[in-house]
Scaffold this motif. Structure first.
Motif, PDB file in Angstrom:
ATOM      1  N   ALA A   1       0.812  -1.206   0.000  1.00 19.40           N
ATOM      2  CA  ALA A   1       0.000   0.000   0.000  1.00 19.40           C
ATOM      3  C   ALA A   1       0.848   1.260   0.000  1.00 19.40           C
ATOM      4  O   ALA A   1       0.373   2.324  -0.316  1.00 19.40           O
ATOM      5  CB  ALA A   1      -0.904  -0.002   1.217  1.00 19.40           C
ATOM      6  N   HIS A   2       2.063   1.122   0.355  1.00 25.31           N
ATOM      7  CA  HIS A   2       2.870   2.324   0.493  1.00 25.31           C
ATOM      8  C   HIS A   2       3.766   2.588  -0.701  1.00 25.31           C
ATOM      9  O   HIS A   2       4.509   3.547  -0.704  1.00 25.31           O
ATOM     10  CB  HIS A   2       3.717   2.228   1.758  1.00 25.31           C
ATOM     11  N   ASP A   3       3.664   1.714  -1.697  1.00 23.96           N
ATOM     12  CA  ASP A   3       4.542   1.885  -2.853  1.00 23.96           C
ATOM     13  C   ASP A   3       4.393   3.263  -3.468  1.00 23.96           C
ATOM     14  O   ASP A   3       5.347   3.903  -3.837  1.00 23.96           O
ATOM     15  CB  ASP A   3       4.234   0.820  -3.913  1.00 23.96           C
TER      16      ASP A   3
ATOM     17  N   HIS B   1      -0.086   5.705  -1.423  1.00 24.75           N
ATOM     18  CA  HIS B   1      -1.540   5.617  -1.278  1.00 24.75           C
ATOM     19  C   HIS B   1      -1.931   4.198  -0.948  1.00 24.75           C
ATOM     20  O   HIS B   1      -1.142   3.280  -1.068  1.00 24.75           O
ATOM     21  CB  HIS B   1      -2.234   6.090  -2.557  1.00 24.75           C
ATOM     22  N   HIS B   2      -3.173   4.033  -0.578  1.00 24.48           N
ATOM     23  CA  HIS B   2      -3.595   2.740  -0.081  1.00 24.48           C
ATOM     24  C   HIS B   2      -4.825   2.290  -0.819  1.00 24.48           C
ATOM     25  O   HIS B   2      -5.656   3.085  -1.212  1.00 24.48           O
ATOM     26  CB  HIS B   2      -3.873   2.819   1.410  1.00 24.48           C
ATOM     27  N   SER B   3      -4.934   0.971  -0.961  1.00 22.98           N
ATOM     28  CA  SER B   3      -5.991   0.460  -1.807  1.00 22.98           C
ATOM     29  C   SER B   3      -7.183  -0.075  -1.032  1.00 22.98           C
ATOM     30  O   SER B   3      -8.104  -0.575  -1.613  1.00 22.98           O
ATOM     31  CB  SER B   3      -5.429  -0.663  -2.681  1.00 22.98           C
TER      32      SER B   3
ATOM     33  N   ILE C   1       0.224  14.211   7.634  1.00 22.72           N
ATOM     34  CA  ILE C   1       1.460  13.416   7.718  1.00 22.72           C
ATOM     35  C   ILE C   1       1.796  12.790   6.364  1.00 22.72           C
ATOM     36  O   ILE C   1       2.924  12.818   5.914  1.00 22.72           O
ATOM     37  CB  ILE C   1       1.328  12.295   8.782  1.00 22.72           C
ATOM     38  N   HIS C   2       0.755  12.216   5.729  1.00 27.05           N
ATOM     39  CA  HIS C   2       1.012  11.494   4.477  1.00 27.05           C
ATOM     40  C   HIS C   2       0.936  12.398   3.252  1.00 27.05           C
ATOM     41  O   HIS C   2       1.075  11.918   2.129  1.00 27.05           O
ATOM     42  CB  HIS C   2       0.005  10.348   4.319  1.00 27.05           C
ATOM     43  N   GLY C   3       0.636  13.688   3.455  1.00 28.86           N
ATOM     44  CA  GLY C   3       0.545  14.613   2.330  1.00 28.86           C
ATOM     45  C   GLY C   3      -0.620  14.300   1.428  1.00 28.86           C
ATOM     46  O   GLY C   3      -0.486  14.247   0.207  1.00 28.86           O
TER      47      GLY C   3
ATOM     48  N   PHE D   1      -6.919   4.800   6.410  1.00 32.47           N
ATOM     49  CA  PHE D   1      -6.376   4.470   7.718  1.00 32.47           C
ATOM     50  C   PHE D   1      -5.731   3.090   7.675  1.00 32.47           C
ATOM     51  O   PHE D   1      -6.164   2.225   6.947  1.00 32.47           O
ATOM     52  CB  PHE D   1      -7.492   4.446   8.764  1.00 32.47           C
ATOM     53  N   HIS D   2      -4.735   2.920   8.502  1.00 30.55           N
ATOM     54  CA  HIS D   2      -4.165   1.580   8.664  1.00 30.55           C
ATOM     55  C   HIS D   2      -4.685   1.070   9.988  1.00 30.55           C
ATOM     56  O   HIS D   2      -5.850   0.773  10.140  1.00 30.55           O
ATOM     57  CB  HIS D   2      -2.633   1.613   8.691  1.00 30.55           C
ATOM     58  N   GLU D   3      -3.790   1.075  10.944  1.00 26.90           N
ATOM     59  CA  GLU D   3      -4.221   0.633  12.273  1.00 26.90           C
ATOM     60  C   GLU D   3      -5.473   1.361  12.707  1.00 26.90           C
ATOM     61  O   GLU D   3      -6.439   0.791  13.176  1.00 26.90           O
ATOM     62  CB  GLU D   3      -3.104   0.893  13.301  1.00 26.90           C
TER      63      GLU D   3
ATOM     64  N   ALA E   1       2.777  -0.024  10.819  1.00 24.64           N
ATOM     65  CA  ALA E   1       2.709  -0.466   9.426  1.00 24.64           C
ATOM     66  C   ALA E   1       3.684   0.286   8.530  1.00 24.64           C
ATOM     67  O   ALA E   1       4.180  -0.242   7.550  1.00 24.64           O
ATOM     68  CB  ALA E   1       1.285  -0.297   8.904  1.00 24.64           C
ATOM     69  N   HIS E   2       3.945   1.542   8.879  1.00 23.18           N
ATOM     70  CA  HIS E   2       4.836   2.360   8.061  1.00 23.18           C
ATOM     71  C   HIS E   2       6.306   2.081   8.315  1.00 23.18           C
ATOM     72  O   HIS E   2       7.161   2.555   7.573  1.00 23.18           O
ATOM     73  CB  HIS E   2       4.593   3.840   8.347  1.00 23.18           C
ATOM     74  N   GLY E   3       6.626   1.405   9.419  1.00 19.79           N
ATOM     75  CA  GLY E   3       8.024   1.184   9.770  1.00 19.79           C
ATOM     76  C   GLY E   3       8.265   1.590  11.208  1.00 19.79           C
ATOM     77  O   GLY E   3       7.322   1.734  11.987  1.00 19.79           O
TER      78      GLY E   3
END
Ligand SMILES: O=C([S-])c1cc(C(=O)S)c[n+]([C@@H]2O[C@H](COP(=O)(O)O)[C@@H](O)[C@H]2O)c1
Ligand code: NI
Length: 458
Positions: free
Chosen positions: A121-123, A126-128, A168-170, A178-180, A220-222
């Motif tokens: 999702a972070h490639d 954006h997230h799918s 944060i993610h621009g 959202f992730h978590e 999830a982001h690291g």
């Protein structure tokens, strides 16, 4: 009016808050039933009693029902647009302070990148997962049958998180995935807390300063800093506590409760405590890892208000200046100004100036005292005052209309007070004694409001 105080001495997270509110007496069946009307994964919501360094607290026990066949317990009822089968949605799958216990059989590896399945999702940044897009969650809340205040509070909390994540993610906040924070657990925590607040009939929320914790957290982001960027962003403008512990004490969801729901930050209010609830975090520290929710019953809001009291005393100012200053203070919004003769040091007679003001006018009025009098300083104290509800009514009299101030206690008229300037104007224009106008207003106002003469405060 019920007031809720969130004592975040060990930080705040979604599940800790929900547990504390249930401990405080929020109706868990109501919360669960209302949540089950939403298009979300089947779950059971329970709490268990745990000991956190000697404090008995509630710990959330949220379990998702296994779905047949796919070994994946979360069907993500919101949206359901994805066909891939990674098991990513649950924000409690990592090591931070969450109390959810899951019973699903599929293996959550507890390595965040894997369990959240988010690398892909972070490639492109954006997230799918449409089921966790902010706009989808907000839409689900808007379209729900939740009570208006529950909707409004839930939207506010998700809104604050979306804004922060967007920053944060621009990204556009509506487009944030959202992730978590978008997992089923989070939806349950956030809407569950808003339902709990409704169940407790809370009108006003105050939060203590918030400790964030420090160090690093794997999400999830690291490997992210603590406070996580979203937490830090959300906590802008919220006073932080001077309590430093290694680990994540406050999560984005917890921060969002404090930001979106609390109208004030500070110490416990000076009211009588009605009840206290403790919600446990999952981690153990040297201090009790609990949030304390304290419920107060406040007198009706309109009956008590805050006022600032400004004071200084002078022994070298003329009567002319004092007269001028009083007029200026009143013209600039002082509620009242009075002078008290005082005996000051060096055997000097002096004058104590006291100014009553709305808190928002205090600074401007202090300026007047500092600029216009010989004082080198002004003291300020905050008082509260209990006041009657008031209304202004025109009363027709033989001398024309006169405005009467009506004082009421819980709807009962206690006082009728004619506006002096109206009475004076009528007395002068009709060439009659002031007292005659007062007596006429007393008669007419008494008749209009159904009070005996003796009840009319003239
Ligand atoms: O899901 C996302 S995008 C996410 C972003 C951030 C940022 O600070 S950016 C932080 N986190 C971490 O997720 C967990 C869960 O938080 P909850 O509020 O849902 O309890 C927490 O450890 C955050 O630091 C996730
Ligand atoms: Ni992301």
């Amino acid at each position: 009016m019920k007031v809720l105080y969130l004592d975040c001495q060990s930080g705040i997270s979604g599940d800790m808050t929900l547990s504390a509110l249930i401990d405080l007496g929020a109706d868990i069946a109501y919360i669960s039933d209302e949540l089950k009307k939403l298009p979300i994964d089947p779950f059971t919501l329970n709490v268990k009693q745990v000991d956190k360094r000697g404090i008995s607290a509630k710990l959330l026990d949220l379990q998702f029902e296994e779905s047949e066949g796919d070994g994946h317990s979360h069907e993500h009822g919101v949206g359901h647009s994805h066909g891939h089968s990674h098991s990513h949605a649950h924000l409690d799958d990592h090591s931070h302070d969450h109390g959810h216990s899951h019973t699903h059989s599929h293996s959550h590896s507890h390595s965040h990148l894997d369990e959240h399945g988010h690398e892909h999702a972070h490639d492109d940044g954006h997230h799918s997962h449409s089921h966790r897009k902010a706009s989808t969650i907000l839409g689900m809340i808007r379209d729900s049958s939740l009570a208006p205040r529950v909707k409004q509070r839930s939207l506010a909390v998700f809104g604050v998180i979306a804004e922060a994540e967007g920053k944060i993610h621009g990204m556009d906040p509506e487009e944030v995935h959202f992730h978590e924070v978008g997992g089923m657990d989070s939806i349950i925590d956030i809407i569950g807390v808003c339902l709990a607040i409704e169940s407790l009939a809370v009108d006003r929320i105050i939060s203590s300063p918030v400790p964030t914790g420090h160090g690093k957290i794997m999400i999830a982001h690291g490997l992210y800093p603590i406070p996580a960027p979203a937490t830090a962003e959300i906590l802008k403008g919220v006073p932080l506590a001077d309590f430093h512990v290694r680990g994540e004490l406050t999560t984005p969801t917890g921060a969002a409760f404090v930001k979106a729901l609390a109208s004030e930050y500070g110490q416990l209010p000076a009211l009588a405590i009605e009840n206290i609830g403790y919600g446990a975090g999952k981690k153990n520290f040297e201090h009790p890892n609990v949030i304390r929710a304290v419920l107060f019953n406040e007198e009706p809001a309109a009956a008590r208000e805050k006022i600032s009291v400004l004071e200084c005393q002078l022994d070298d100012t003329t009567g002319e200046t004092l007269g001028y200053v009083m007029e200026k203070l009143l013209a600039e919004g002082a509620l009242d100004v009075y002078y008290t003769p005082v005996a000051m040091k060096k055997s000097r007679p002096g004058t104590l100036i006291t100014v009553l003001a709305k808190p928002e006018h205090a600074f401007k009025l202090e300026d007047i005292l500092l600029r216009e009098t010989s004082t080198f300083g002004v003291r300020k104290t905050e008082w509260t005052r209990r006041i009657l509800e008031r209304d202004f009514k025109a009363v027709d009299t033989a001398y024309g209309p006169v405005t009467v101030k009506v004082g009421m206690l819980e709807g009962e008229i206690l006082k009728l007070s004619p506006e002096f300037e109206d009475v004076k104007r009528a007395a002068i224009s009709h060439g009659v004694p002031l007292r005659d106008v007062f007596l006429e207003v007393q008669k007419e106002a008494g008749a209009q409001f159904g009070l005996k003469y003796s009840d009319v405060g003239l």
